[in-house]
Design an enzyme around this catalytic site. Sequence first.
Site, PDB file in Angstrom:
ATOM      1  N   ARG A 244       0.804  -1.233   0.000  1.00  0.00           N
ATOM      2  CA  ARG A 244       0.000   0.000   0.000  1.00  0.00           C
ATOM      3  C   ARG A 244       0.833   1.278   0.000  1.00  0.00           C
ATOM      4  NH1 ARG A 244      -3.093  -2.875   3.869  1.00  0.00           N
ATOM      5  NH2 ARG A 244      -4.869  -3.880   2.866  1.00  0.00           N
TER       6      ARG A 244
ATOM      7  N   LYS B 168       1.598  11.653 -11.008  1.00  0.00           N
ATOM      8  CA  LYS B 168       0.783  10.720 -11.813  1.00  0.00           C
ATOM      9  C   LYS B 168       1.643   9.510 -12.145  1.00  0.00           C
ATOM     10  CE  LYS B 168      -2.499  13.624 -14.308  1.00  0.00           C
ATOM     11  NZ  LYS B 168      -2.892  14.066 -15.657  1.00  0.00           N
TER      12      LYS B 168
ATOM     13  N   GLU C 110       7.202  20.469 -24.457  1.00  0.00           N
ATOM     14  CA  GLU C 110       6.522  20.691 -23.163  1.00  0.00           C
ATOM     15  C   GLU C 110       6.990  22.006 -22.526  1.00  0.00           C
ATOM     16  OE1 GLU C 110       4.031  18.918 -22.112  1.00  0.00           O
ATOM     17  OE2 GLU C 110       4.281  16.856 -22.845  1.00  0.00           O
TER      18      GLU C 110
ATOM     19  N   LYS D 254       5.055  23.756 -13.423  1.00  0.00           N
ATOM     20  CA  LYS D 254       4.278  22.536 -13.151  1.00  0.00           C
ATOM     21  C   LYS D 254       4.057  22.392 -11.647  1.00  0.00           C
ATOM     22  CE  LYS D 254       3.161  17.885 -14.317  1.00  0.00           C
ATOM     23  NZ  LYS D 254       3.370  16.653 -15.031  1.00  0.00           N
TER      24      LYS D 254
ATOM     25  N   GLU E  52      -6.407  17.621 -11.170  1.00  0.00           N
ATOM     26  CA  GLU E  52      -6.971  18.035 -12.443  1.00  0.00           C
ATOM     27  C   GLU E  52      -8.440  18.440 -12.370  1.00  0.00           C
ATOM     28  OE1 GLU E  52      -6.759  15.861 -16.547  1.00  0.00           O
ATOM     29  OE2 GLU E  52      -4.766  16.035 -15.676  1.00  0.00           O
TER      30      GLU E  52
ATOM     31  N   ARG F  16      -4.936  22.330 -13.283  1.00  0.00           N
ATOM     32  CA  ARG F  16      -4.039  21.292 -13.812  1.00  0.00           C
ATOM     33  C   ARG F  16      -4.358  21.001 -15.280  1.00  0.00           C
ATOM     34  NH1 ARG F  16      -1.188  16.081 -10.842  1.00  0.00           N
ATOM     35  NH2 ARG F  16      -0.002  15.520 -12.660  1.00  0.00           N
TER      36      ARG F  16
ATOM     37  N   ASN G  36      -2.678  20.452 -20.106  1.00  0.00           N
ATOM     38  CA  ASN G  36      -3.088  19.671 -21.269  1.00  0.00           C
ATOM     39  C   ASN G  36      -3.132  20.516 -22.537  1.00  0.00           C
ATOM     40  OD1 ASN G  36      -3.447  17.437 -19.678  1.00  0.00           O
ATOM     41  ND2 ASN G  36      -5.592  17.904 -19.259  1.00  0.00           N
TER      42      ASN G  36
ATOM     43  N   HIS H 101      -2.774  19.034 -25.924  1.00  0.00           N
ATOM     44  CA  HIS H 101      -2.816  17.583 -25.738  1.00  0.00           C
ATOM     45  C   HIS H 101      -4.088  16.924 -26.273  1.00  0.00           C
ATOM     46  CE1 HIS H 101       0.751  18.268 -23.458  1.00  0.00           C
ATOM     47  NE2 HIS H 101       0.839  17.027 -23.029  1.00  0.00           N
TER      48      HIS H 101
ATOM     49  N   HIS I 140      -2.916  14.080 -28.457  1.00  0.00           N
ATOM     50  CA  HIS I 140      -3.173  12.665 -28.149  1.00  0.00           C
ATOM     51  C   HIS I 140      -3.875  11.976 -29.313  1.00  0.00           C
ATOM     52  CE1 HIS I 140      -2.948  13.308 -23.538  1.00  0.00           C
ATOM     53  NE2 HIS I 140      -1.805  12.890 -24.016  1.00  0.00           N
TER      54      HIS I 140
ATOM     55  N   HIS J   6       5.707  11.992 -28.311  1.00  0.00           N
ATOM     56  CA  HIS J   6       4.657  12.754 -27.642  1.00  0.00           C
ATOM     57  C   HIS J   6       4.804  14.261 -27.924  1.00  0.00           C
ATOM     58  CE1 HIS J   6       1.819  13.872 -24.550  1.00  0.00           C
ATOM     59  NE2 HIS J   6       2.734  14.613 -23.962  1.00  0.00           N
TER      60      HIS J   6
END
Length: 370
Positions: A122, A144, A186, A228, A238, A242, A246, A249, A253, A266
Amino acid sequence: MNEKVKVSLQERSYEIHIRRGLLNEAGAKIREVSEAKKILLLSVPKVYQKYGRMVLTGFSKNFDQVDFFLIQDGEVHKNERTLFSVIKKLRELEFQRDSCVVSLGGGVVGDLGGLAASLYMRGIDFVQIPTTLLSQVDASIGGKTAIDFQGIKNLVGSFYQPKRVLIDPDVLGTLDDRQMRTGLAEIIKCGVIRDPKLFEALEKNIDLFFSRDPVFLTSLIYRSALIKAQIISEDEREGGKRMWLNYGHTLGHAIESYYGFQRFTHGEAIAYGMWAAGLISQGMGLCTSKTTQRQYDLLKAVGLLNPAPKFEKERVYQKMFLDKKARSGQIQFVLTRKIGLVTIQKNVEKSLIFSALNRLQVEMTQSSIN
Ligand SMILES: NC(=O)c1ccc[n+]([C@@H]2O[C@H](COP(=O)([O-])OP(=O)(O)OC[C@H]3O[C@@H](n4cnc5c(N)ncnc54)[C@H](O)[C@@H]3O)[C@@H](O)[C@H]2O)c1
Ligand SMILES: [Zn+2]
């Protein structure tokens, strides 16, 4: 230059240290934030061969039991099989709650190490030592973690903050130009969403980036990490700000996925996405044509927005809805107001998106051979 950036999340707060040569001190820097007795260095062969020994030497001075584990390189291995191979290794080494996993590598190693550390018993201590520009300015910050599952990127994951992030810009010396450009995309994004001075610095001094001037690179990493970190500190999961991260993106994506994640990195894909977001913003009257043109010029100057084979607009459009960030069938676009300021827009007319896709199509297929 010795830079520190703080991610403020109450008891889960942590620091990002950015300094040339920091790899030599990794053991001591981790010891400051972890009481662990056992420590595992997770990496891929290519990175381990270059930097692993140096890091392990520092670990030996600071931890009772030091091990390393290498996983196969590449996004295709960011899957459940690799994840459980890491967990199995932790079990074999009899890691307990007072143990630590350290990811040394790009975003793939970072995402896998973070997820394994979050799941094992955990949650055990986790530290990031990102070695690609993309992971230094983006993937290692914000907690993330994820693996790809059944063909869907980052489908299975968790939010799990590291105890510390250690960034040594010198490791970029061995990174190829394409990977440098993908990280740069980025950084440009950070400039567009929050830091006009960063954007200007890139416009004026892009040759310093290409010559890999260490002072310039360190300052780019610092400013992007700061942006960031500030955004994460204000919105960890998000719900609001946040989403700014994106920018570019939604379409990026879709393009990555349309071309089967093979053709573009990417950063290359989000470069198209950023320019398209600029065009849509302009079409909605949110920004001037100059703002869009500045983004185009910078992306082009750094070698992004390169030609590619023709795409089917309708299919790319549909893929945007499959983006997990499309809430209840509505695409949420992050759009530009000016360099340094963005806004989130829910209802963007299909005609505007298509007109941006048309421009993109022309740009991408110009001088393309197939
Ligand atoms: N967690 C997040 O918030 C977040 C954010 C962005 C991206 N990501 C994830 O990050 C991944 C992409 O990360 P990436 O672009 O770093 O890719 P990557 O981890 O695959 O690394 C790219 C390549 O560079 C090599 N490499 C790494 N460091 C090197 C060095 N110093 N010198 C030479 N070669 C080196 C790697 O071995 C690999 O072959 C994706 O899986 C993406 O989903 C996560
Ligand atoms: Zn990204």
